[in-house]
Design an enzyme around this catalytic site. Structure first.
Site, short mmCIF file in Angstrom:
data_model
loop_
_atom_site.label_atom_id
_atom_site.label_comp_id
_atom_site.label_asym_id
_atom_site.label_seq_id
_atom_site.Cartn_x
_atom_site.Cartn_y
_atom_site.Cartn_z
N THR A 80 5.46 24.26 10.69
CA THR A 80 5.38 26.18 11.25
C THR A 80 3.94 26.36 11.46
O THR A 80 2.72 25.88 11.61
CB THR A 80 5.49 26.79 10.44
OG1 THR A 80 7.07 27.51 9.55
CG2 THR A 80 4.95 28.87 10.39
N ASP A 97 4.69 31.20 15.51
CA ASP A 97 6.06 30.62 16.20
C ASP A 97 7.42 30.80 15.92
O ASP A 97 7.55 31.65 14.52
CB ASP A 97 5.93 28.84 16.33
CG ASP A 97 6.38 28.54 15.26
OD1 ASP A 97 6.07 28.88 14.44
OD2 ASP A 97 6.77 27.70 14.57
N ARG A 142 10.29 28.66 15.08
CA ARG A 142 10.61 27.00 14.67
C ARG A 142 11.28 26.72 13.88
O ARG A 142 10.01 26.95 13.17
CB ARG A 142 10.48 26.02 15.72
CG ARG A 142 11.44 24.36 14.98
CD ARG A 142 10.45 23.07 16.21
NE ARG A 142 10.66 23.09 17.84
CZ ARG A 142 10.20 21.98 18.42
NH1 ARG A 142 9.63 21.56 17.94
NH2 ARG A 142 10.24 22.16 19.74
N LYS A 169 9.53 34.95 11.86
CA LYS A 169 9.10 35.01 10.87
C LYS A 169 8.22 35.68 9.98
O LYS A 169 6.67 35.33 9.78
CB LYS A 169 8.01 33.41 11.19
CG LYS A 169 8.83 32.61 11.82
CD LYS A 169 7.80 30.68 11.75
CE LYS A 169 9.14 29.58 12.08
NZ LYS A 169 8.04 28.81 11.76
N GLY A 182 6.48 27.71 5.02
CA GLY A 182 7.38 26.66 4.04
C GLY A 182 8.94 26.37 4.14
O GLY A 182 9.49 26.39 5.64
N SER A 203 2.22 23.63 9.41
CA SER A 203 1.60 22.39 9.75
C SER A 203 0.76 22.03 10.90
O SER A 203 0.08 21.46 11.49
CB SER A 203 2.66 21.37 10.00
OG SER A 203 4.16 22.17 10.64
N ASP A 259 1.65 19.75 17.50
CA ASP A 259 2.48 19.99 16.12
C ASP A 259 4.20 19.69 15.86
O ASP A 259 4.73 21.04 17.07
CB ASP A 259 2.56 21.01 14.88
CG ASP A 259 3.21 21.29 14.11
OD1 ASP A 259 3.90 19.95 13.02
OD2 ASP A 259 3.69 22.13 13.43
N SER A 291 6.15 22.72 14.71
CA SER A 291 6.33 24.60 15.38
C SER A 291 6.85 24.26 17.15
O SER A 291 6.63 22.85 17.94
CB SER A 291 4.52 24.66 15.04
OG SER A 291 4.08 24.61 14.43
#
Length: 280
Positions: free
Chosen positions: A40, A56, A58, A72, A86, A168, A212, A215
């Site tokens: 994330t 984001d 995803r 989120k 997480g 991340s 990343d 994400s």
């Protein structure tokens, strides 16, 4: 004969890694748990009139994209929101519990909850479970003391910062924020090209998405001021679906069918219920 205890060495200790490798060699069927990425990118920053949060969309399950457009940014209070990274279930239930407690707190005191109160409830809850509740949170809001932004880690540690990023993809997001953040930034709702604080947050989340694999999706944002909060879903779409250059058209019968088996499925009616529908 007792051996003397070795003095701790400076730097990182890889004793557990060596132990796990020895166990894997000794026990062929043993599967040592590996570290998992949070998958994330969430961020937030304080500007002149309030706080803006971004994330984001995803949701991943290991290397599988479970949801391309999940939300989120969670509601805590009318002027307090929280971004979660997480474990999705941990972040969702932790923020729901905090929102319920803040509603009861507002009803019992007759005052709006403060951002520091929300952060205290969250970090005490996470510290109680010693990191087993895998929720990294960015809490932002506006109260009587002004705009505030906190980052709360899964083990219960927290920091109050003018800007923060977790997940991340936090390295890429923090690189953008550290380079371009300025105190007392402004935000524009009228111009077609979003600028200043909102544009900086979009660029930070976009950097996390592009840097990343955990994400992705779109960029969601929540602008919180003294007048209230405004959710901005799909504020930006950094990644577009890939268009295939051509289509493959195969005529029927190109691939030969070697064998074909048809198995009938015996079905038995166990129960049948008929309900009448009321029509006005």
């Amino acid at each position: 004969m007792l051996q003397t205890e070795l003095e701790p060495q400076r730097g990182f200790s890889f004793e557990n890694c060596q132990r796990n490798a020895s166990l894997e060699r000794a026990l062929p069927g043993l599967r040592v748990p590996h570290a998992r990425k949070t998958g994330t990118t969430i961020a937030g920053l304080v500007f002149r009139d309030g706080v803006i949060l971004g994330a984001d969309t995803r949701a991943t399950n290991d290397s599988v994209v479970a949801d391309k457009n999940c939300e989120k940014i969670h509601f805590i209070a009318p002027k307090i929101y929280c971004c979660g990274a997480g474990v999705a279930a941990d972040a969702e239930m932790t923020t729901r519990m905090a929102a319920s407690n803040m509603e009861l707190h507002a009803l019992s005191t007759g005052r709006e909850p403060r951002v520091a109160t929300v952060t205290r409830v969250l970090r005490q809850t996470l510290f109680r479970y010693q990191g087993h509740v895998g929720a990294s949170l960015v809490v932002g809001g506006v109260d009587v003391t002004g705009p505030q932004l906190y980052s709360v880690h899964p083990h219960g540690s927290y920091s109050r910062l003018p800007f923060a990023a977790l997940g991340s993809g936090q390295d890429a997001a923090l690189a953008v924020l550290e380079d371009r953040f300025q105190p007392n930034m402004t935000i524009s709702h009228t111009l077609p090209q979003l600028e200043a604080a909102q544009g900086l947050l979009v660029e930070a989340i976009t950097a996390g998405i592009l840097g990343d694999l955990g994400s992705g999706g779109n960029v969601d944002a929540c602008v919180i001021t003294r007048t209230g909060a405004k959710m901005l879903r799909t504020l930006s779409s950094p990644t577009k679906p890939i268009e295939r250059p051509g289509q493959y058209l195969f005529t029927p019968g190109t691939t030969a069918v070697l064998s074909q088996t048809v198995m009938p499925l015996p079905l038995e009616l166990v129960e049948e219920t008929v309900q009448t529908m009321e029509v006005e």
